[in-house]
Motif scaffolding. Structure first.
Motif, short mmCIF file in Angstrom:
data_model
loop_
_atom_site.label_atom_id
_atom_site.label_comp_id
_atom_site.label_asym_id
_atom_site.label_seq_id
_atom_site.Cartn_x
_atom_site.Cartn_y
_atom_site.Cartn_z
N THR A 111 0.83 -1.21 0.00
CA THR A 111 0.00 0.00 0.00
C THR A 111 0.86 1.25 0.00
O THR A 111 0.66 2.18 -0.80
N GLU A 112 1.85 1.30 0.90
CA GLU A 112 2.72 2.48 1.01
C GLU A 112 3.56 2.67 -0.24
O GLU A 112 3.79 3.80 -0.68
N LYS A 113 4.00 1.57 -0.85
CA LYS A 113 4.80 1.67 -2.08
C LYS A 113 3.98 2.27 -3.21
O LYS A 113 4.45 3.12 -3.96
N LYS A 114 2.73 1.80 -3.35
CA LYS A 114 1.86 2.32 -4.41
C LYS A 114 1.55 3.79 -4.18
O LYS A 114 1.56 4.61 -5.12
N ALA A 115 1.24 4.16 -2.94
CA ALA A 115 0.93 5.55 -2.63
C ALA A 115 2.15 6.45 -2.84
O ALA A 115 2.03 7.55 -3.38
N MET A 154 -9.23 -1.57 -10.20
CA MET A 154 -8.65 -2.90 -10.27
C MET A 154 -8.58 -3.53 -8.88
O MET A 154 -8.90 -4.71 -8.69
N GLY A 155 -8.17 -2.73 -7.90
CA GLY A 155 -8.08 -3.23 -6.53
C GLY A 155 -9.42 -3.62 -5.96
O GLY A 155 -9.56 -4.67 -5.31
N LEU A 156 -10.43 -2.79 -6.20
CA LEU A 156 -11.78 -3.09 -5.69
C LEU A 156 -12.34 -4.35 -6.33
O LEU A 156 -12.98 -5.16 -5.66
N PRO A 164 -4.57 -3.19 -1.55
CA PRO A 164 -3.52 -2.16 -1.48
C PRO A 164 -3.82 -0.97 -2.38
O PRO A 164 -3.52 0.17 -2.03
N GLU A 165 -4.43 -1.25 -3.54
CA GLU A 165 -4.73 -0.16 -4.48
C GLU A 165 -5.76 0.80 -3.91
O GLU A 165 -5.60 2.03 -4.00
#
Length: 217
Positions: A111-115, A154-156, A164-165
């Motif tokens: 999550t943190e990497k994507k954000a 995509m995440g949902l 994470p998205e």
């Protein structure tokens, strides 16, 4: 009522984190007004775009709160599927989807990497804007917004609200990055479409003297 859309409101629902067990201090109140878009006009996509713009303008102009929580207004087609852990109907005064306590495995690292990756792109966007690259900044802002929307969707679809998205999206929103992105895109467009006229400075005294001399003649 002021819009005079020619369609009755089917329902008004409250959803999002505020209507589930994963609410927090920064949760806003997602208020969805359910309409039959096809009763407004046969062109479904046109109606959706119109209502989206109305929603954006309304949310920009107004700051309505309930118990200190900001109310975020949405228009939704009444048969459109809406994935949420909690949905409360104001019309029926009951849960359409009663929230349940979940013990999800939250992947904070991903999550943190994507954000962080999206945040860096937005910061780079500000650098482009600072260098007066307005056209490039506008196009890049649009690209980032599309990327964020696809990432969240995509995440949902894949893992739901705890993906994470989706969590990265909420992290960026709570940190103010999404609001900055939208504001910068608008500003970049305005600067890109503006015209600056370069004119020589006029010596008004000289012009006036010439006028007087011509008058004497």
């Amino acid at each position: 009522k002021s819009l005079d859309l020619g369609a009755d409101v089917e329902d008004v629902i409250i959803t999002g984190s505020i209507a589930s067990f994963n609410w927090h201090d920064m949760s806003d109140i997602d208020l969805h007004i359910l309409l039959d878009f096809e009763k407004i006009d046969d062109n479904f996509d046109l109606v959706k775009k119109m209502l989206d713009q109305i929603r954006i303008n309304w949310n920009k102009k107004h700051n309505i709160t309930i118990d200190g929580k900001e109310v975020e207004l949405y228009f939704q087609h009444y048969t459109e599927p809406h994935e949420a852990n909690g949905i409360w109907s104001l019309e029926l005064e009951k849960w359409l989807a009663e929230p349940v306590k979940l013990n999800p495995e939250i992947d904070l690292i991903t999550t943190e990497k994507k954000a962080e990756a999206i945040a860096r792109q937005i910061e780079h966007l500000f650098e482009m804007f600072g260098k007066d690259k307005f056209k490039e900044a506008y196009e890049y802002a649009d690209k980032i917004k599309v990327k964020i929307a696809k990432m969240r969707q995509m995440g949902l679809s894949d893992q739901g609200i705890y993906s994470p998205e989706n969590l990265a999206f909420k992290m960026l929103r709570n940190a103010g990055y999404l609001e900055k992105l939208s504001a910068l895109k608008i500003e970049a467009y305005d600067r890109m479409m503006s015209i600056t006229l370069k004119t020589k400075s006029i010596d008004e005294n000289k012009v006036w003297k010439n006028y007087l001399q011509q008058g004497d003649k």
